[in-house]
Every structure is written in structure tokens, then in C-alpha cells.
Design a protein around this motif. Structure first.
Motif, PDB file in Angstrom:
ATOM      1  N   ILE A   9     -17.093   6.933  -3.792  1.00 32.94           N
ATOM      2  CA  ILE A   9     -18.061   5.839  -3.654  1.00 32.94           C
ATOM      3  C   ILE A   9     -17.646   4.897  -2.530  1.00 32.94           C
ATOM      4  N   GLU A  10     -16.353   4.576  -2.462  1.00 31.13           N
ATOM      5  CA  GLU A  10     -15.870   3.694  -1.403  1.00 31.13           C
ATOM      6  C   GLU A  10     -16.028   4.346  -0.030  1.00 31.13           C
ATOM      7  N   CYS A  12     -18.357   6.515   0.812  1.00 31.00           N
ATOM      8  CA  CYS A  12     -19.786   6.454   1.128  1.00 31.00           C
ATOM      9  C   CYS A  12     -20.164   5.083   1.677  1.00 31.00           C
ATOM     10  N   GLU A  13     -19.642   4.032   1.045  1.00 28.61           N
ATOM     11  CA  GLU A  13     -19.974   2.689   1.508  1.00 28.61           C
ATOM     12  C   GLU A  13     -19.411   2.427   2.893  1.00 28.61           C
ATOM     13  N   HIS A  18     -24.871   3.442   0.092  1.00 28.75           N
ATOM     14  CA  HIS A  18     -24.618   2.826  -1.216  1.00 28.75           C
ATOM     15  C   HIS A  18     -25.238   3.708  -2.291  1.00 28.75           C
ATOM     16  N   LEU A  19     -24.427   4.222  -3.203  1.00 31.69           N
ATOM     17  CA  LEU A  19     -24.886   5.063  -4.304  1.00 31.69           C
ATOM     18  C   LEU A  19     -25.101   4.222  -5.558  1.00 31.69           C
ATOM     19  N   TYR A  20     -26.146   4.549  -6.322  1.00 31.68           N
ATOM     20  CA  TYR A  20     -26.377   3.850  -7.587  1.00 31.68           C
ATOM     21  C   TYR A  20     -27.181   4.746  -8.521  1.00 31.68           C
ATOM     22  N   TYR A  28     -29.694   6.429  -3.624  1.00 29.32           N
ATOM     23  CA  TYR A  28     -28.846   5.883  -2.566  1.00 29.32           C
ATOM     24  C   TYR A  28     -29.652   4.964  -1.664  1.00 29.32           C
ATOM     25  N   ALA A  43     -22.159  14.312  -2.765  1.00 30.22           N
ATOM     26  CA  ALA A  43     -22.945  13.743  -3.861  1.00 30.22           C
ATOM     27  C   ALA A  43     -23.554  14.840  -4.729  1.00 30.22           C
ATOM     28  N   LEU A  50     -20.548  11.339 -10.844  1.00 34.25           N
ATOM     29  CA  LEU A  50     -21.036  10.092 -10.258  1.00 34.25           C
ATOM     30  C   LEU A  50     -21.957   9.356 -11.238  1.00 34.25           C
ATOM     31  N   LEU A  54     -21.435   5.703 -12.730  1.00 35.86           N
ATOM     32  CA  LEU A  54     -22.354   4.639 -12.336  1.00 35.86           C
ATOM     33  C   LEU A  54     -23.216   4.154 -13.496  1.00 35.86           C
TER      34      LEU A  54
END
Length: 467
Positions: A9-10, A12-13, A18-20, A28, A43, A50, A54
Motif C-alpha cells: 500500500i505504501e 502504491c501511494e 491510493h487503494l481503498y 483506487y 493488486a 488487500l 482495508l
């Protein structure tokens, strides 16, 4: 929690993605027109893990962020001046007996289910207490102290160690000298200023009417809490660029004359309060001058605070943390709910050689820009600042331990009981400057951490701030 998923996740950011989770699906937000293929593949490969990470089954136990995480870190003894962050208030007046208070307290817990949670000792989050939040205590006043003083509760800290897993609020009836007072110890990880008033007023309402039921339940619903957290994390992601650029130019924190050897009379974690009242006529004149220069009274006080700290540090500019409340922006659902919705942004003193009025305007512009990007919290900004140019003598020292907070524009309901004494303890803070109005008097206060500064230095600086 899987560290590999956190790392993904970090990553990706860092790549602008931003994943959610939303309604069971992996979503995303990307700053790029096309999702990078390596992120799309990762992903797809880790989708199940994930989503498990999340989609918190209980959103109230999501990882704490910002100021609440800083409170947890301080209580976790990360820093040399760490300790529990709490507000100890004493209420007097028509205080009922223990049984009546216990019954009302149990109804308040049903109204505010977050009271059934405590701080997790292993990671910065809340966790459910299997045994519930406990009972109202009843004790005699300690060592002859009158019950209406905080000292009547005893010499030790009124908050147990983090590992004890105790409730985030403690109620104690203290009796002696023909008097009964209610001592309430609020843990700041949960309670901001509005939450303190909400809690004590709901408790008083339950005492008057056992059937009292304000409409606050929707604010604790899992879907509402999850949706709020989702929106906050996305806003934080979008605001990060501003602070990544801004932090490179932020001045260091103040460097006031320090105590070479810790005083033998200073008590760890204790504060000395310096306070000055401004009467109604003085406040009116000050507000009039602020309006003339098209600035707020808060901006004036913050500028004077930073100027004072810079002068006593012998430098042109310094940075401090400015505390603010985000409660109003979160919508009606949270207005009657408990929760610390305060956070901080970093502000430094403009160095332009100009008049005081122009300097206040420059600072106010900086403050407005910071607030527009405040979703990236002050705690995260401090970490970025440390990474770029840390100047602390030791990593055990708290970073940016100077705070400014104001309640001048905050509308708080009056407390149902008379407040007669208070003590506030905050980790990682050396000077906590506050401004608030009470009975048409504007109070300016500095809480100075004992044993940090040379004797008399802060009293002298505070006098200059008030003058």
C-alpha cells in the motif's frame, strides 16, 4: 496485520496510487491517466489480502492517525518525556451519590458505545474491552486535600499504564470535609473539548431523566465510521504533495535556554501554568485593531507567540504546531458523538522585514493554505521534517514540542456541573499556549513543562508575550 500488504500500500501511494475498499470491492484513486502495470498486477495478485486489510470488520478499531496517534506514541514511552495524555476535571455542586451515578454512567455507555473501548498496548488503535468500562469509584480525599482539588485524588497519575487496558474515561467520587465532588479523568486519545462537554452533559441528562436518548447512534454505525475514514484517508493522500514541498522550507522549532541539569524539585510530566486575563474592554480594542488590518484575533495571537519564541531563541523564525478542530467539517452525524477530532498543522513565522500588521497577514495566508491541506496531519509532517533536517540533540526528545491552540471561535455548550479545578497532561509538549474566553474575559495561558527550561525564562517570555 501483514507487513507485506502494508508495504504494498505504501509503495502504491509513493507511485501516486491510493487503494481503498468500498462495498466489498477494491478501488483506487490515481493521479496518473493510466494505472501502472506493475501496480495493477500486484493488486490483482494480492486482492484478497488487500481487501482483508482495508475492510476493517470493526471500523472503531482502525489505526489511529494524526494527533491521536501522537498521544498513543507518547503514552507508549517512545520519547523521554512521554506519558499519558489526559484532562482531569473536578465538578462540584449537586453531585449525586455513587449508585445514582453508576446507573447514569451505564446508560451513557449504551448511548456512546466507543466508551466500551480502550487503547491497544501493542499498536496505535482502539480495542474492545471484554469486561466493559468499569464502575464509578468512591474514595476519601487524599492527605487532607479538599475534595474540590485535583490533588484530592492522590499523588500518583490518575491514569493507569497503557498495558492495563483501562477505560478511556474514569469517574471518581471524592468525599471529605463535608463535601462531595466528581473527578473525571478524560483520555485525550478519545476526548477533544466538545467531547468533554458532550460526555458530562449527557451524564447529567441521564441523572435527570433515565429515558434521555439523544439521536447520536448513526455517528457510531460501522458504515458511517468506515465511510468517514475512507474519505479522510483519500483527502490525506491528495494533500501530501503540499506538505512534502512545504516542509523543506519550514524553520526549526524554538531553541529556548534549557536546564543543564534536571531540577530536583521538578516532577516528571508536571506543568507550571502562566496565565494573564484580558478584560472585555481590552479584548474589544484588540478585536477592533485586528478587523482594521483584516486579520483574525487568532492570527494576531499566533504571530505574537511565534515572535516571542523566535526572540528568546535568538533566530529570525521558528515553527510550532497549531491545534485545530475538524469536527464541524465532518458533518452532522458526529456532532453529538464522542471522539477527538482535533489535529495539528505546522506554521512558522514569516521572515519578511515588514510591519507587524503585514506579518500577521502573511501568517494568516500561510495558515489558510495549511488548513486547506490539513488532511495531511501535523504528526506526519513532523516525521517528514525530521527526515529532512532534524536538529534535536537526541531522538528521544519530542519533535516540535511547542503548541498553540485557541478556543475563541469554538462554540461549546456550558457544562452541566460547576467545574472547580483542572489538570492537563500532554506528552511531547514543552510549552502549550492557549487562548479562551470565559465570562467576557480573554485568558492567555502558557503551560510550561517542569524541568526543561532555565528557571524564570518562560515566565519572562510569557510576560513579554502578554505585553
Amino acid at each position: 496485520m501483514s507487513q507485506s500488504i502494508v508495504n504494498l500500500i505504501e509503495h502504491c501511494e509513493a507511485c501516486g496510487v491510493h487503494l481503498y475498499e468500498e462495498a466489498g470491492a477494491l478501488r483506487y484513486y490515481s493521479e496518473q491517466p493510466e494505472l501502472p502495470e506493475h501496480i495493477r498486477e500486484a493488486a490483482r495478485r494480492e486482492k484478497t489480502r488487500l481487501l482483508d486489510h482495508l475492510a476493517q470488520p470493526d471500523p472503531l478499531t482502525s489505526e489511529l492517525s494524526g494527533l491521536r496517534q501522537a498521544y498513543w506514541l507518547g503514552e507508549h514511552s517512545v520519547f523521554s518525556e512521554g506519558g499519558a495524555a489526559y484532562l482531569h476535571l473536578v465538578y462540584a455542586g449537586d453531585i449525586p451519590a455513587q449508585q445514582a451515578l453508576q446507573e447514569a454512567w451505564q446508560r451513557v455507555v449504551l448511548l456512546h458505545p466507543i466508551l466500551g473501548y480502550t487503547l491497544d498496548a501493542e499498536s496505535p488503535r482502539f480495542k474492545l474491552m471484554p469486561a466493559g468500562p468499569g464502575r464509578v469509584e468512591r474514595v476519601g480525599a487524599h492527605a487532607g486535600h479538599p475534595p474540590h482539588r485535583c490533588a484530592a485524588l492522590g499523588e500518583g497519575p490518575p491514569v493507569a499504564a497503557l498495558s492495563a487496558g483501562q477505560a478511556l474515561v474514569r469517574l471518581v467520587l471524592v468525599e471529605g470535609q463535608g463535601q462531595r465532588c466528581l473527578h473525571v479523568v478524560y483520555r485525550l486519545a478519545l476526548f477533544d473539548a466538545p467531547s468533554v462537554q458532550i460526555f458530562i452533559n449527557d451524564l447529567a441528562a441521564m441523572l435527570r431523566d433515565p429515558g434521555y436518548r439523544p439521536c447520536v447512534s448513526s455517528g457510531y454505525r460501522a458504515d458511517v465510521v468506515a465511510g468517514r475514514g475512507r474519505a479522510q484517508r483519500l483527502a490525506r493522500f491528495k494533500a501530501r504533495h503540499y506538505w512534502h514541498e512545504r516542509v523543506a522550507t519550514l524553520a526549526a522549532g524554538p531553541d529556548l535556554p534549557r536546564e543543564r541539569r534536571r531540577s530536583t524539585t521538578a516532577q516528571p510530566g508536571r506543568f507550571t501554568e502562566h496565565r494573564m486575563p484580558l478584560q472585555a474592554a481590552q479584548v474589544q480594542a484588540l478585536r477592533s485593531q485586528a478587523r482594521t488590518h483584516h486579520v483574525s484575533l487568532n492570527a494576531v495571537l499566533l504571530t505574537v507567540y511565534l515572535q516571542t519564541l523566535a526572540r528568546w531563541s535568538g533566530v529570525a523564525s521558528v515553527t510550532c504546531s497549531v491545534m485545530y478542530s475538524n469536527r464541524a467539517a465532518l458533518g452532522q452525524a458526529v456532532q453529538g458523538c464522542l471522539g477527538n477530532h482535533s489535529d495539528t498543522v505546522l506554521i512558522d513565522l514569516p521572515t519578511a522585514q515588514t510591519s507587524f500588521g503585514d506579518r500577521v497577514r502573511l501568517l494568516q495566508q500561510d495558515l489558510h493554505a495549511a488548513m486547506q491541506h490539513s488532511a495531511y496531519d501535523g504528526t506526519s509532517t513532523v516525521r517528514e521534517w525530521i527526515r529532512l533536517h532534524d536538529t534535536r540533540a537526541s531522538s528521544a526528545e519530542p519533535p516540535m514540542p511547542y503548541v498553540f491552540s485557541s478556543l475563541l471561535d469554538m462554540q461549546l455548550a456550558p457544562a452541566a456541573f460547576e467545574q472547580v479545578d483542572h489538570t492537563m497532561m500532554t506528552p511531547q509538549i514543552w510549552i502549550d499556549a492557549q487562548a479562551f474566553e470565559q465570562d467576557s474575559v480573554l485568558w492567555l495561558t502558557w503551560d510550561e513543562r517542569e524541568g526543561i527550561f532555565e528557571e524564570g525564562v518562560i515566565a519572562e517570555a510569557f510576560q513579554a508575550y502578554c505585553d
